[in-house]
Design a protein around this motif. Sequence first.
Motif, PDB file in Angstrom:
ATOM      1  N   GLN A 200       0.793  -1.227   0.000  1.00 32.41           N
ATOM      2  CA  GLN A 200       0.000   0.000   0.000  1.00 32.41           C
ATOM      3  C   GLN A 200       0.832   1.288   0.000  1.00 32.41           C
ATOM      4  O   GLN A 200       0.528   2.210  -0.759  1.00 32.41           O
ATOM      5  CB  GLN A 200      -0.952  -0.006   1.203  1.00 32.41           C
ATOM      6  CG  GLN A 200      -1.975  -1.135   1.145  1.00 32.41           C
ATOM      7  CD  GLN A 200      -3.074  -0.974   2.174  1.00 32.41           C
ATOM      8  OE1 GLN A 200      -3.483   0.141   2.496  1.00 32.41           O
ATOM      9  NE2 GLN A 200      -3.548  -2.089   2.705  1.00 32.41           N
ATOM     10  N   ALA A 201       1.871   1.348   0.840  1.00 40.16           N
ATOM     11  CA  ALA A 201       2.629   2.597   0.939  1.00 40.16           C
ATOM     12  C   ALA A 201       3.504   2.837  -0.284  1.00 40.16           C
ATOM     13  O   ALA A 201       3.577   3.967  -0.795  1.00 40.16           O
ATOM     14  CB  ALA A 201       3.462   2.616   2.210  1.00 40.16           C
ATOM     15  N   LEU A 202       4.179   1.802  -0.777  1.00 41.81           N
ATOM     16  CA  LEU A 202       5.075   2.013  -1.916  1.00 41.81           C
ATOM     17  C   LEU A 202       4.317   2.401  -3.188  1.00 41.81           C
ATOM     18  O   LEU A 202       4.777   3.291  -3.926  1.00 41.81           O
ATOM     19  CB  LEU A 202       5.944   0.778  -2.143  1.00 41.81           C
ATOM     20  CG  LEU A 202       7.088   0.607  -1.132  1.00 41.81           C
ATOM     21  CD1 LEU A 202       7.942  -0.604  -1.484  1.00 41.81           C
ATOM     22  CD2 LEU A 202       7.958   1.852  -1.054  1.00 41.81           C
ATOM     23  N   PRO A 203       3.165   1.803  -3.496  1.00 38.15           N
ATOM     24  CA  PRO A 203       2.402   2.308  -4.647  1.00 38.15           C
ATOM     25  C   PRO A 203       1.978   3.767  -4.473  1.00 38.15           C
ATOM     26  O   PRO A 203       1.972   4.534  -5.450  1.00 38.15           O
ATOM     27  CB  PRO A 203       1.189   1.376  -4.700  1.00 38.15           C
ATOM     28  CG  PRO A 203       1.662   0.113  -4.079  1.00 38.15           C
ATOM     29  CD  PRO A 203       2.590   0.537  -2.974  1.00 38.15           C
ATOM     30  N   LEU A 204       1.654   4.151  -3.253  1.00 36.55           N
ATOM     31  CA  LEU A 204       1.295   5.544  -2.986  1.00 36.55           C
ATOM     32  C   LEU A 204       2.496   6.456  -3.217  1.00 36.55           C
ATOM     33  O   LEU A 204       2.375   7.542  -3.805  1.00 36.55           O
ATOM     34  CB  LEU A 204       0.788   5.679  -1.549  1.00 36.55           C
ATOM     35  CG  LEU A 204       0.346   7.075  -1.099  1.00 36.55           C
ATOM     36  CD1 LEU A 204      -0.829   7.558  -1.933  1.00 36.55           C
ATOM     37  CD2 LEU A 204      -0.030   7.041   0.388  1.00 36.55           C
ATOM     38  N   ILE A 205       3.662   6.015  -2.770  1.00 34.48           N
ATOM     39  CA  ILE A 205       4.892   6.793  -2.979  1.00 34.48           C
ATOM     40  C   ILE A 205       5.164   6.942  -4.478  1.00 34.48           C
ATOM     41  O   ILE A 205       5.495   8.032  -4.961  1.00 34.48           O
ATOM     42  CB  ILE A 205       6.076   6.108  -2.268  1.00 34.48           C
ATOM     43  CG1 ILE A 205       5.933   6.255  -0.750  1.00 34.48           C
ATOM     44  CG2 ILE A 205       7.406   6.675  -2.737  1.00 34.48           C
ATOM     45  CD1 ILE A 205       6.866   5.369   0.045  1.00 34.48           C
ATOM     46  N   GLN A 206       5.027   5.849  -5.217  1.00 34.75           N
ATOM     47  CA  GLN A 206       5.268   5.905  -6.661  1.00 34.75           C
ATOM     48  C   GLN A 206       4.344   6.922  -7.334  1.00 34.75           C
ATOM     49  O   GLN A 206       4.733   7.610  -8.275  1.00 34.75           O
ATOM     50  CB  GLN A 206       5.046   4.518  -7.285  1.00 34.75           C
ATOM     51  CG  GLN A 206       6.141   3.504  -7.005  1.00 34.75           C
ATOM     52  CD  GLN A 206       7.398   3.754  -7.828  1.00 34.75           C
ATOM     53  OE1 GLN A 206       7.492   4.726  -8.580  1.00 34.75           O
ATOM     54  NE2 GLN A 206       8.376   2.875  -7.682  1.00 34.75           N
ATOM     55  N   ALA A 207       3.112   7.009  -6.843  1.00 35.42           N
ATOM     56  CA  ALA A 207       2.128   7.888  -7.476  1.00 35.42           C
ATOM     57  C   ALA A 207       2.270   9.345  -7.079  1.00 35.42           C
ATOM     58  O   ALA A 207       1.904  10.237  -7.848  1.00 35.42           O
ATOM     59  CB  ALA A 207       0.711   7.403  -7.128  1.00 35.42           C
TER      60      ALA A 207
END
Length: 227
Positions: A133-140
């Motif tokens: 959840q956090a890493l996809p948010l960071i990528q976006a």
Amino acid sequence: MSDELDTTAMYAMHDALRREAEHLARVTTLVGADPGAVLRTAAGWELFKTSLHIHHAAEDDALWPMLRQILADRPADLTLLEAMEAEHAAIDQVIEAIDEVLAASEDGLDRLGDLTDSLVTGLTGHLRHEEDQALPLIQAAVTQEQWNRFGRIHAQRIGPAVPRILPWLLDGASDQTVVAMLAQLTEPARQAYQHQWRPAYAALDRWHQQKERSSPAASVRFEEPGT
């Protein structure tokens, strides 16, 4: 974001923490071994704690606050950041409890198995939560410049401990990860890694198990791009 951020270092750290969590779980199940005595003197326990503290502190101090500013008008995402910090705090509490048991000698050693199980479960669950959840948010949401800034802060936190932590980090890593991580070093540092840091780590019986050694991947020869 149009360009994907390079999360090689993040995943390398997560993989290393998972690897050490597996060793930690084995310590409390070894037949004929005193897990308290092993952990009190295990270099692996100290390396694990040091690396985990550096990683989580860098996220708490530099990554989550940055994301809070970026996501100030997105309450659902802010709730995720709160969960990340809460999971860090819970893991820290279990580590403190383990160290308290170890410092108390014989008193409370019967709790050690439950505490290490709690630590392994909590840590592996947190890493999975962050990656899902956090890493996809960071990528976006995060720009390349912001991500680079976090990377510099994380590296600064490692600082003088890099001769111990870098070979620990790359133990068992793929050739691609090793090359990518070493490419970030100066040439003198790469030479020190190959000829001093990695051999010293390979000789370290970090969990008092002589059969545990660095993998061939961690000894890959670094070559400059295009050679």
